[in-house]
Write a protein that holds these residues in place. Structure first.
Motif, PDB file in Angstrom:
ATOM      1  N   UNK A 138    -113.730 -25.414-130.402  1.00 23.74           N
ATOM      2  CA  UNK A 138    -114.808 -24.815-129.616  1.00 23.74           C
ATOM      3  C   UNK A 138    -114.698 -23.308-129.517  1.00 23.74           C
ATOM      4  N   UNK A 139    -114.143 -22.659-130.568  1.00 23.62           N
ATOM      5  CA  UNK A 139    -114.069 -21.202-130.560  1.00 23.62           C
ATOM      6  C   UNK A 139    -115.475 -20.604-130.683  1.00 23.62           C
ATOM      7  N   UNK A 140    -116.384 -21.409-131.194  1.00 20.91           N
ATOM      8  CA  UNK A 140    -117.774 -20.951-131.232  1.00 20.91           C
ATOM      9  C   UNK A 140    -118.706 -22.108-130.889  1.00 20.91           C
ATOM     10  N   UNK A 141    -119.824 -21.786-130.255  1.00 24.21           N
ATOM     11  CA  UNK A 141    -120.841 -22.796-129.951  1.00 24.21           C
ATOM     12  C   UNK A 141    -122.098 -22.544-130.776  1.00 24.21           C
ATOM     13  N   UNK A 142    -122.490 -21.273-130.807  1.00 25.82           N
ATOM     14  CA  UNK A 142    -123.633 -20.913-131.640  1.00 25.82           C
ATOM     15  C   UNK A 142    -123.266 -19.674-132.445  1.00 25.82           C
TER      16      UNK A 142
END
Lengths: 315, 577
Positions: free
Chosen positions: B461-465
Motif C-alpha cells: 500500500x505504498x501507493x493507492x492512486x
C-alpha cells in the motif's frame, strides 16, 4: 517624540545639562535607529508584510478564493494559460487556476515562518556553541571549531537537496536544514567575541568573586554578545527566506499545494512570456522582503554600535 | 551554398529557380538538416532502441521487411506496407506461416556493398533475445513466434561477450524462423496473429549483418560501427553530444519504396534542455527541427496560424489515473467497485486537458482505449459528467452509499513536467469529494520502480492512486500494445504495467481471443467488448490522449509527420534556401 526632542536639545546646547533621566543602551539604540530613514521604512515594510500574512484568510474570504482552490474554468484560458490580473483574480491566476494574490499572501506566511524560526534556532545553537568554544578554549574549542569548519565547507545546497530528497519535504525539515547551515556563521562570531571578552576585567572580577563558569558565561558574558548576535540574526532572516525559496523553486520544498514564493517562481518559468505577473509579483515580494530585512539589519548594527564609521560619516 | 555541396550528387541543381514557398514544390536536393535537442537515444542498436527519437533516427539508416509509408493520412501512415520485402508476405491457410521474399538491390553499406539476405533477418530476430541488452519489445516476439520463448530463455544463459553471443547464435535456431534461401524468409507463429505485420514493422525487427557479431549488442564499439541499409549512414556518433548522418552511397532509390535522400546531411546536436531556447532557434532559422523537445505550451497560442506550426492527433492514455486494487489502506477501499466509480465521477477532466494546453492539444478520454487504437469506442463513457468537469456531489453520495468515509490515498507523482500539476488537480477534485490525499514527489524511475510497478510496494500500500502515461508501440491494430500490457490480468508480475493488478477472467478471455483473431476487424470488435467490460470495472480513470504540437523552420519542405516516431520523417523532407 519627546525623547528625540530632548536629546536633540542636548546636542545643540552642549553647555547646559537638562534634567532628564538617564537612558539605557537599548533606548539610545532605538533613538539612533529612528534617525535611520532606510531602516524605519524597512521596518514599516516588514510590518505591512507581516500584517498581510496574518490577515491572509481575510483576503481569501473577500476574493472567495482559498489558497489551494483551483478554478480551471475561470482561472485558465481554454488553452490552459493563466488569466491575467482582473476583477476576478486581483493579480491573475497561476497555472492551475489558483488566485495568485491569495497564494502570495499565504506564501508570505511560509517565508516568514521559515525565515524567523530557522534564524531563531540557528541563533540559539550558534550562541551556545560559540560561547562554549570561545570560553573553554583548549580541546573543546578545537573540536567545536573544526565542526564549524566542516559545516561551513559543506556545499549546502547539494546537502539540502539530498536531505530533502531522502527524508521527504516539509516545513519542519526545511527549518532544521536552514538552521543547520546558518548556525555556524553565528557560532564563529560569538566564539570570537567570547574569546575577546573573556580576558577583560569584568570577567576576571566575576571569576575572583567565585562565580561559576556557567554563571560567568550566561550572566556576565552573554549581555555583551547581544548586539552582534542581534545584528547577525537580522541578516540571517533574509538569507533563510531566499534559501527556502531556492529549495521550493527546485521542487524540494513543501507539499506542492502549499503556497510558497519559490514554488510560484518555479511555476512561472514555463509561463513568464504569457503571464509575466507570475514571475514579477513573487520576485518583487521576495526582493522587497529580503531588502527590507537587510536594510533593517544594517540599521540595527549602526544603532547598536555608535562607533561605527558609517554612522559617524552620516552625521 | 546548398548547390556547391551537391555538384556530384545532383546534376539538375543549377537549373532550378528560386525555392517555391509552398510545400507542394518539387523536391530539392542538398543541404544540412540541423536538428537540436536534449538527450541521446536510449539505444542505438535497432534491436533495443525503444524511444521515439531512436525510431526516427533508425528510419534513416535501417529498414524492416515491412514498414509504414510516410503519409498525412493517419490510417495510411499506420498500416504496414512492403519495405525490404518485395511484397506483403504470403500467409498460409491456418494464418500461422508467413513467407517473405526479399527485394533485390537492398544493399548493406559494406565494402564492397552486398545484398541484404534472409539470414540477416534471422540474425536480427535472434539478437533481440541476447543476454546483454535484450530488446524491450521482446514480449511481442515471444508471444507470437514459435520457439522464440525457449530461444530467449536459453540465450540468457550464454556468456555475455561478443564471442559468446556469436557462438550461441550460430549453434541455436529459433524453431519458427527459417531462411529457406537467401531471398526467402519463413516465420511460423504459435497461433494466428492479425497484428504480426505491425510487430514486424517495429524497429526491433531490423536485419543485422554478420559484422555485428563482432560486438556486444549496443556496446560502445557497436555504436561506432553501425552498417546502414537506409538512405543515410551514421558518419559520427558522439554519445550525448551529437550525431551526424550522411548519404549512404550504397542505397538506391529504386530499391526503397518508402524513403528518399533529399538532404545531404543530418546533423543532430544534443545537450539543449530548454524547450524555449530550441523554439527560438527554430523560429530564427538557426535550427530546422526539434529532436526531442516539444513546442512549449506557452508558445502555442502565439504560434496558432503560423504555417510552420502543426498539431497532429495522437493516440495514448497519457495520463490516466490507475487504482491500486491490492492496496490494504483504508480497509481495502479501492478494491470496492463503488469507490473507484465514485472517483471516476469526481475528476474534472477539463482541468486536465487545460494543464496539457487545452482541447486542441489533447482529447478528453472516457474509455480505456484511446481514439486511433484498436477497440476505441466513443460510446463507452459510463462515468461522463456534464461538460467533463466532474461531479463531486455524485462522488460524495456514492461514497456514502458504499458506507466509505475518511479516505486518505497515497498519491505518488513524478516531479517533472506537467505531472505535479496533474496530481494537484486530481487531489483538489478528491478533496471536494471528501477524500484526502498524501502527495509524494518521486523521480520518474522511482515512480514506476518503487511504486506502481513494484509488486511488493503495491501490496504494502505504498501507493493507492497514481497517474502514469501509456503510449502504444504502434497504432491501428494494436491491442497487444495497449490492452494487453495495461489490462491483461494473467501476466501480473514484477515490473508489470498492469499497475493496479486488475484481473477479470472475462476480459482476459476477450483479449486472448482478439490476439488470435484472423483479421484486425474481428480483433477490434472483441476489444471494443473488452473496453466496455473494463470500464464497468473502473480499474482506471481515463483522462486524456495527447496530440503532438510540432514546429519546423521555414526552409523545411514536405514535412510529413510520423505517428510512430512523433516527429517529421527525415527521409521525406527537403530544404529550400
Amino acid at each position: 517624540m519627546s525623547l528625540i526632542e530632548a536629546s536633540s536639545e542636548a546636542e545643540h546646547t552642549p553647555g547646559i545639562t537638562p534634567a532628564v533621566r538617564g537612558k539605557g543602551p537599548w533606548q539610545l539604540a532605538w533613538e539612533r535607529l529612528q534617525r535611520d530613514r532606510a531602516a524605519m521604512v524597512s521596518l514599516a515594510v516588514i510590518c505591512v508584510i507581516v500584517l498581510l500574512a496574518v490577515f491572509a484568510p481575510v483576503f481569501a474570504a473577500v476574493t472567495g478564493h482559498g489558497p489551494q482552490d483551483q478554478f480551471p474554468e475561470t482561472g485558465l484560458t481554454p488553452e490552459g494559460l493563466p488569466v491575467g490580473p482582473g476583477s476576478g483574480f486581483w493579480l491573475g491566476a497561476d497555472s492551475l487556476g489558483r488566485d495568485l494574490f491569495v497564494r502570495l499572501l499565504y506564501g508570505a506566511r511560509v517565508s516568514l515562518l521559515v525565515g524567523v524560526l530557522s534564524t531563531l534556532l540557528a541563533t540559539v545553537f550558534g550562541v551556545v556553541t560559540g560561547m562554549l568554544a570561545g570560553f573553554y578554549g583548549g580541546w573543546v574549542d578545537g573540536v567545536l571549531a573544526r565542526l564549524l569548519d566542516v559545516v561551513l565547507s559543506f556545499p549546502y545546497l547539494l546537502v539540502a537537496i539530498v536531505l530533502v530528497a531522502a527524508l521527504g519535504a516539509g516545513v519542519p525539515l526545511m527549518i532544521l536544514v536552514i538552521a543547520f547551515f546558518s548556525f555556524a556563521a553565528m557560532a564563529r562570531v560569538v566564539r570570537g567575541q567570547t574569546m575577546a571578552y573573556k580576558e577583560r576585567e569584568f570577567v576576571e572580577a566575576a571569576r575572583s568573586l567565585g562565580a561559576s563558569k556557567l554563571r560567568t558565561m550566561f550572566v556576565d558574558l552573554l549581555p555583551n554578545l547581544v548586539a552582534p548576535v542581534t545584528v547577525l540574526a537580522s541578516l540571517l532572516i533574509p538569507t533563510a527566506i531566499v534559501f527556502e525559496a531556492t529549495l521550493s523553486f527546485l521542487g524540494l520544498g513543501v507539499d506542492p499545494r502549499t503556497p510558497s514564493w519559490g514554488a510560484i517562481l518555479a511555476d512561472s518559468t514555463d509561463y513568464y512570456r504569457v503571464a509575466p505577473g507570475l514571475l514579477i509579483f513573487p520576485a518583487l515580494l521576495l526582493l522587497i522582503t529580503t531588502l527590507a530585512f537587510n536594510l533593517l539589519g544594517d540599521g540595527i548594527r549602526d544603532a547598536l554600535d555608535p562607533r561605527s564609521d558609517r554612522l559617524l560619516s552620516r552625521k | 551554398m546548398v548547390c556547391a555541396t551537391l555538384l556530384l550528387a545532383v546534376a539538375a541543381c543549377g537549373v532550378r529557380g528560386p525555392a517555391p514557398a509552398a510545400p507542394t514544390g518539387s523536391p530539392e536536393s542538398g543541404g544540412t538538416l540541423r536538428v537540436a535537442g536534449s538527450g541521446d537515444v536510449d539505444h542505438l542498436d535497432p534491436s533495443s532502441s525503444y524511444t521515439v527519437v531512436a525510431y526516427n533516427l533508425a528510419r534513416t539508416w535501417t529498414r524492416q521487411l515491412v514498414s509504414y509509408p510516410a503519409s498525412k493520412d493517419f490510417k495510411t501512415a499506420t498500416t504496414p506496407v512492403p519495405d525490404v520485402a518485395e511484397a506483403l508476405p504470403k500467409v498460409s491457410g491456418d494464418g500461422r506461416t508467413y513467407t517473405f521474399t526479399i527485394r533485390r538491390g537492398v544493399l548493406w553499406n559494406t565494402t564492397p556493398a552486398r545484398q541484404v539476405v534472409a539470414e540477416d533477418f534471422v540474425r536480427g530476430l535472434k539478437r533481440l533475445a541476447n543476454p546483454v541488452q535484450p530488446s524491450g519489445g521482446i514480449s511481442y516476439f515471444t508471444q507470437t513466434i514459435d520457439g522464440m520463448q525457449e530461444f530467449f530463455k536459453a540465450f540468457q544463459q550464454a556468456p555475455k561477450t561478443a564471442a559468446g553471443i556469436s557462438a550461441f547464435m550460430q549453434h541455436n535456431e529459433i524453431r519458427g524462423v527459417r531462411a529457406i534461401d537467401p531471398r526467402t524468409l519463413e516465420i511460423r507463429l504459435t497461433a494466428p496473429a492479425s497484428d504480426f505485420l505491425n510487430i514486424m514493422a517495429l524497429t526491433f525487427a531490423s536485419p543485422a549483418p554478420v559484422e555485428y557479431e563482432r560486438y556486444v549488442p549496443d556496446g560502445p564499439e557497436f555504436r561506432q560501427h553501425t552498417i546502414s541499409l537506409g538512405p543515410y549512414r551514421i558518419e559520427q556518433y558522439a554519445a550525448g553530444r551529437s550525431i551526424l548522418l550522411v548519404r549512404n552511397p550504397s542505397w538506391k532509390q529504386e530499391a526503397d519504396p518508402l524513403r528518399h535522400q533529399h538532404v545531404d546531411q543530418i546533423r543532430i546536436t544534443l545537450g539543449q534542455d530548454s524547450t524555449d531556447v530550441v523554439q527560438q532557434q527554430l523560429e530564427a532559422g538557426t535550427s530546422d527541427l526539434s529532436w526531442d523537445l516539444p513546442v512549449p505550451t506557452s508558445a502555442i497560442q502565439r504560434l496558432t496560424g503560423d504555417p510552420n506550426f502543426h498539431i497532429y492527433k495522437g493516440s495514448s492514455l497519457s495520463p490516466f489515473l490507475s487504482f491500486n486494487l491490492q492496496s490494504p489502506n483504508n480497509n481495502r477501499a479501492l478494491a470496492n467497485l463503488k469507490v473507484r466509480q465514485a472517483i471516476n465521477f469526481a475528476v474534472n477532466k477539463v482541468a486536465i486537458t487545460r494543464i496539457y494546453g487545452g482541447s486542441r492539444l489533447n482529447t478528453m478520454l472516457d474509455g480505456a482505449i484511446p481514439p486511433g487504437s484498436s477497440g476505441y469506442d466513443p460510446a463507452v463513457r459510463p462515468y461522463a459528467t456534464q461538460g467533463g468537469t466532474g461531479d463531486p456531489a455524485r462522488c460524495r453520495s456514492m461514497l456514502a452509499e458504499a458506507r466509505v468515509s475518511n479516505l486518505t490515498l497515497q498519491f505518488p507523482y513524478r516531479n517533472s513536467g506537467n505531472h505535479p500539476k496533474v496530481a494537484q488537480s486530481i487531489a483538489a477534485n478528491l478533496t471536494k469529494c471528501g477524500i484526502a490525499t498524501k502527495l509524494i514527489a518521486t523521480s520518474s524511475d522511482d515512480f514506476y520502480g518503487r511504486y506502481l510497478s513494484s509488486v511488493a510496494k503495491s501490496r504494502e500500500g505504498k501507493w493507492d492512486i497514481g497517474a502514469p502515461g501509456w503510449l502504444p508501440d504502434w497504432y491501428g491494430n494494436n491491442g497487444r500494445s495497449i490492452v494487453v500490457p495495461l489490462f491483461d490480468g494473467t501476466n501480473y508480475a514484477e515490473g508489470s504495467t498492469n499497475y493496479g493488478d486488475y484481473n477479470n477472467p472475462e476480459v482476459n478471455a476477450l483479449i486472448h481471443e482478439a490476439l488470435t483473431a484472423k483479421t484486425g476487424e474481428t480483433a477490434a470488435k472483441l476489444l471494443r467488448e473488452a473496453n466496455k467490460k473494463i470500464m464497468a470495472d473502473a480499474p482506471i480513470v481515463p483522462l486524456a490522449s495527447q496530440n503532438v504540437p510540432t514546429f519546423h523552420s521555414r526552409r523545411v519542405m514536405n514535412a510529413i509527420y510520423s505517428p510512430l516516431s512523433q516527429q517529421f520523417d527525415y527521409t521525406q523532407l527537403w530544404l529550400v534556401s
